[in-house]
Motif scaffolding. Structure first.
Motif, PDB file in Angstrom:
ATOM      1  N   ASP A  86      55.252  21.088  20.098  1.00  0.00           N
ATOM      2  CA  ASP A  86      54.022  20.319  20.283  1.00  0.00           C
ATOM      3  C   ASP A  86      53.050  20.682  19.169  1.00  0.00           C
ATOM      4  O   ASP A  86      52.713  21.866  18.992  1.00  0.00           O
ATOM      5  N   VAL A  87      52.590  19.680  18.419  1.00  0.00           N
ATOM      6  CA  VAL A  87      51.782  19.927  17.233  1.00  0.00           C
ATOM      7  C   VAL A  87      50.318  19.589  17.493  1.00  0.00           C
ATOM      8  O   VAL A  87      49.994  18.494  17.957  1.00  0.00           O
ATOM      9  N   PHE A  88      49.454  20.532  17.173  1.00  0.00           N
ATOM     10  CA  PHE A  88      48.002  20.339  17.260  1.00  0.00           C
ATOM     11  C   PHE A  88      47.430  20.699  15.888  1.00  0.00           C
ATOM     12  O   PHE A  88      47.118  21.858  15.613  1.00  0.00           O
ATOM     13  N   ALA A  89      47.345  19.702  15.042  1.00  0.00           N
ATOM     14  CA  ALA A  89      46.943  19.955  13.663  1.00  0.00           C
ATOM     15  C   ALA A  89      46.199  18.766  13.097  1.00  0.00           C
ATOM     16  O   ALA A  89      46.504  17.617  13.416  1.00  0.00           O
ATOM     17  N   THR A  90      45.223  19.067  12.260  1.00  0.00           N
ATOM     18  CA  THR A  90      44.504  18.023  11.532  1.00  0.00           C
ATOM     19  C   THR A  90      44.370  18.448  10.077  1.00  0.00           C
ATOM     20  O   THR A  90      44.313  19.644   9.758  1.00  0.00           O
ATOM     21  N   LYS A  91      44.339  17.466   9.207  1.00  0.00           N
ATOM     22  CA  LYS A  91      44.225  17.750   7.772  1.00  0.00           C
ATOM     23  C   LYS A  91      42.932  18.513   7.489  1.00  0.00           C
ATOM     24  O   LYS A  91      41.868  18.164   8.003  1.00  0.00           O
ATOM     25  N   ASP A  92      43.039  19.567   6.707  1.00  0.00           N
ATOM     26  CA  ASP A  92      41.909  20.395   6.273  1.00  0.00           C
ATOM     27  C   ASP A  92      41.234  21.141   7.419  1.00  0.00           C
ATOM     28  O   ASP A  92      40.063  21.550   7.302  1.00  0.00           O
ATOM     29  N   ALA A  93      41.932  21.346   8.525  1.00  0.00           N
ATOM     30  CA  ALA A  93      41.373  22.157   9.611  1.00  0.00           C
ATOM     31  C   ALA A  93      41.223  23.600   9.148  1.00  0.00           C
ATOM     32  O   ALA A  93      42.001  24.097   8.323  1.00  0.00           O
ATOM     33  N   THR A  94      40.209  24.282   9.683  1.00  0.00           N
ATOM     34  CA  THR A  94      39.908  25.646   9.227  1.00  0.00           C
ATOM     35  C   THR A  94      40.148  26.660  10.333  1.00  0.00           C
ATOM     36  O   THR A  94      39.970  26.379  11.524  1.00  0.00           O
ATOM     37  N   LEU A  95      40.515  27.850   9.906  1.00  0.00           N
ATOM     38  CA  LEU A  95      40.739  28.953  10.830  1.00  0.00           C
ATOM     39  C   LEU A  95      39.434  29.450  11.435  1.00  0.00           C
ATOM     40  O   LEU A  95      39.345  29.734  12.634  1.00  0.00           O
ATOM     41  N   THR A  96      38.413  29.577  10.597  1.00  0.00           N
ATOM     42  CA  THR A  96      37.131  30.122  11.040  1.00  0.00           C
ATOM     43  C   THR A  96      36.186  29.005  11.492  1.00  0.00           C
ATOM     44  O   THR A  96      36.422  27.828  11.251  1.00  0.00           O
ATOM     45  N   GLY A  97      35.085  29.428  12.119  1.00  0.00           N
ATOM     46  CA  GLY A  97      34.068  28.481  12.565  1.00  0.00           C
ATOM     47  C   GLY A  97      34.393  27.868  13.912  1.00  0.00           C
ATOM     48  O   GLY A  97      35.453  28.108  14.505  1.00  0.00           O
ATOM     49  N   ASP A  98      33.466  27.019  14.389  1.00  0.00           N
ATOM     50  CA  ASP A  98      33.657  26.385  15.693  1.00  0.00           C
ATOM     51  C   ASP A  98      33.331  24.887  15.658  1.00  0.00           C
ATOM     52  O   ASP A  98      33.056  24.267  16.688  1.00  0.00           O
ATOM     53  N   GLY A  99      33.382  24.297  14.445  1.00  0.00           N
ATOM     54  CA  GLY A  99      33.101  22.868  14.317  1.00  0.00           C
ATOM     55  C   GLY A  99      34.275  21.996  14.708  1.00  0.00           C
ATOM     56  O   GLY A  99      35.327  22.484  15.164  1.00  0.00           O
ATOM     57  N   GLU A 100      34.131  20.692  14.514  1.00  0.00           N
ATOM     58  CA  GLU A 100      35.155  19.736  14.924  1.00  0.00           C
ATOM     59  C   GLU A 100      36.470  19.934  14.180  1.00  0.00           C
ATOM     60  O   GLU A 100      37.537  19.587  14.694  1.00  0.00           O
ATOM     61  N   GLN A 101      36.410  20.484  12.962  1.00  0.00           N
ATOM     62  CA  GLN A 101      37.614  20.686  12.159  1.00  0.00           C
ATOM     63  C   GLN A 101      38.181  22.103  12.287  1.00  0.00           C
ATOM     64  O   GLN A 101      39.070  22.485  11.542  1.00  0.00           O
ATOM     65  N   SER A 102      37.682  22.847  13.234  1.00  0.00           N
ATOM     66  CA  SER A 102      38.107  24.244  13.372  1.00  0.00           C
ATOM     67  C   SER A 102      39.302  24.370  14.313  1.00  0.00           C
ATOM     68  O   SER A 102      39.573  23.493  15.142  1.00  0.00           O
ATOM     69  N   TYR A 103      39.999  25.485  14.192  1.00  0.00           N
ATOM     70  CA  TYR A 103      41.092  25.777  15.106  1.00  0.00           C
ATOM     71  C   TYR A 103      40.573  25.954  16.538  1.00  0.00           C
ATOM     72  O   TYR A 103      41.269  25.644  17.512  1.00  0.00           O
ATOM     73  N   LYS A 104      39.375  26.467  16.671  1.00  0.00           N
ATOM     74  CA  LYS A 104      38.794  26.609  18.011  1.00  0.00           C
ATOM     75  C   LYS A 104      38.724  25.259  18.699  1.00  0.00           C
ATOM     76  O   LYS A 104      39.060  25.141  19.892  1.00  0.00           O
ATOM     77  N   ALA A 105      38.311  24.232  17.962  1.00  0.00           N
ATOM     78  CA  ALA A 105      38.239  22.886  18.543  1.00  0.00           C
ATOM     79  C   ALA A 105      39.630  22.401  18.957  1.00  0.00           C
ATOM     80  O   ALA A 105      39.785  21.758  20.000  1.00  0.00           O
ATOM     81  N   GLN A 106      40.625  22.715  18.152  1.00  0.00           N
ATOM     82  CA  GLN A 106      41.986  22.313  18.504  1.00  0.00           C
ATOM     83  C   GLN A 106      42.456  23.026  19.765  1.00  0.00           C
ATOM     84  O   GLN A 106      43.088  22.426  20.646  1.00  0.00           O
ATOM     85  N   LEU A 107      42.164  24.311  19.867  1.00  0.00           N
ATOM     86  CA  LEU A 107      42.553  25.069  21.055  1.00  0.00           C
ATOM     87  C   LEU A 107      41.863  24.521  22.302  1.00  0.00           C
ATOM     88  O   LEU A 107      42.474  24.386  23.367  1.00  0.00           O
TER      89      LEU A 107
END
Length: 474
Positions: A86-107
């Protein structure tokens, strides 16, 4: 053994490679390498039975995981192993931070009722643009206290989040050596303290394991941070699969280590063991320490089963070669005082082979001052002589079971030559303990380290047999 394998299945890891298929994994790996000598397209990837067959994992990632619009390494994993990804990924997503493009948002967006055996986490090269600080490892267990703006804080947050929500370990995948190599390397280095400082954290180090000498590598990489189909199917995917199989075994081993029958306190003593009351000094590194078995190794099982008294001096990652205060020789002299013992057992360290320490030559002398301890041969001779003088007992060296290391094989042969000179004993699991067995993946966390089942059911009986033979106790 059928009971053991049934328990292995019940450890929430749906392992598809049970029985003789597991025992023949080395051959399967060799066949895979042969297959990959030619370019394979996505449609040509053929399924084979592996330790990953039937498993279900999630992947949290960025551009490399998203893929090139047609394929990704996740497609290779699914097709090759018959597993679900199961893939949860977006282009240019970041490890750090808590914005919409962050891994936290994906989790946060992932189904909290899902069940995964593990969660892979891509360490994204795009993170280098943010120039996030490394940060410091927090001793707190409160996830809300982790600083998501730092690499360490983000790593800790992800590990905690994955375990608290899905009881799934987080497996970080290091980046490819390209682009801003120094910055990517720093991100790689920052994950290791988290791996060693937290439970349920693992690392797949593709930074080191990918073959960068592949003559067709220029056809694999693309400017947008993804790979070509050939790159995913013939380079990155196969390398990641090899590492993932090993990590999958480690995750399973962590669960095996928690089973009560492998707690040394629950192990039944042998009746009338000839080793009872014998005092044995053990010197070694991670295998002696029990780094993949909750710090219990054959040492604790010999004590439980045979009633030995023991001294255990073991530090992970250390070498026979005397190259600092943690080397075998330095620790032996500093931490094992003079005493009378019945036997001294030293580990033939895999770390000397892994780090390519010089082999050296066997000396014509038996004087400790004549040995070159900056070499494997010299260090081993020094240990033998020192043990004789300071502990007044015979010496044995033990080897690991077979794994892929030419130099370690040379070290085993060196040990046999030292046996001719010194009369030492050898617990030779390299040559005399068959590693091509159905239970191999049940017993081993990886190619070098057993789990508790491996120590208790496989290695310890062999130790008992060889020690009793060498000391002529039967």
């Amino acid at each position: 053994m059928k009971k053991k394998m049934a328990m292995f299945l019940a450890l929430t890891l749906s392992l598809g490679c049970i029985g003789t298929a597991c025992g023949s994994s080395k051959k399967a790996d060799a066949d895979t390498k042969k297959e990959n000598t030619k370019t394979v397209t996505a449609d040509e990837v053929s399924e084979e039975e592996t330790l990953l067959s039937g498993s279900h994992i999630a992947v949290v990632g960025s551009t490399l995981t998203v893929g090139n619009g047609k394929t990704s390494y996740t497609d290779y994993l699914e097709k090759k192993n018959g597993m679900t990804v199961d893939v949860f990924a977006t282009k240019d997503a970041t490890l750090t931070g808590d914005g919409e493009q962050s891994y936290k948002a994906q989790l946060d967006a992932m189904d909290k009722d899902a069940t995964w055996d593990m969660i892979l986490v891509e360490i994204p090269p795009i993170e280098t643009d943010k120039k996030a600080e490394v940060g410091e490892l927090s001793e707190s267990e409160d996830r809300d206290t982790y600083d998501l703006e730092t690499l360490t804080g983000a790593y800790q947050y992800i590990v905690s989040y994955c375990w608290d929500n899905w009881k799934a370990p987080a497996v970080f995948v290091t980046g490819i050596q390209e682009g801003k190599k120094d910055a990517i390397y720093d991100m790689r280095q920052a994950v290791w303290p988290v791996k060693y400082g937290m439970d349920h954290a693992y690392v797949m180090d593709l930074w080191e394991k990918l073959d960068y000498k592949d003559k067709t590598i220029s056809t694999y990489k693309q400017k947008d941070g993804t790979l070509s189909d050939a790159g995913y199917m013939n380079w990155y995917g196969p390398a990641l699969q090899t590492e993932l199989i090993e990590k999958y075994g480690e995750v399973a081993s962590d669960k095996i280590n928690e089973l009560p029958q492998y707690d040394p306190a629950n192990v039944e003593a042998l009746a009338d063991s000839p080793l009872k009351g014998k005092k044995i000094i053990f010197l070694g590194s991670s295998v002696t320490f029990g780094s993949n078995s909750n710090e219990a190794s054959f040492v604790e099982y010999l004590a439980a089963r045979d009633g030995i008294a023991y001294v255990k001096e073991a530090v992970s990652g250390t070498t026979l070669v005397d190259n600092g205060e943690t080397s075998y020789i330095a620790r032996m002299k500093a931490n094992i005082p003079d005493q009378k013992a019945d036997l001294f057992i030293c580990q033939l360290s895999t770390n000397d082979a892994t780090t390519g320490q010089p082999m050296g030559e066997i000396s014509d002398s038996k004087n400790m001052d004549d040995f070159d301890t900056t070499t494997v041969a010299g260090a081993m001779e020094y240990i033998i002589a020192y043990a004789d003088q300071h502990y007044g007992c015979p010496v044995m060296f033990y080897t690991g079971t077979k794994y892929d290391s030419e130099q370690y094989g040379e070290m085993v042969e060196l040990t046999k030559k030292l046996q001719e000179k010194w009369g030492i004993g050898i617990i030779d699991m390299w040559d005399d303990l068959d590693a091509d067995i159905p239970e191999y993946h049940y017993y081993m966390a990886n190619g070098i380290h057993p789990n508790r089942a491996g120590y208790l059911d496989w290695w310890t009986p062999f130790f008992e047999q060889e020690i009793e033979r060498y000391l002529d106790l039967n």
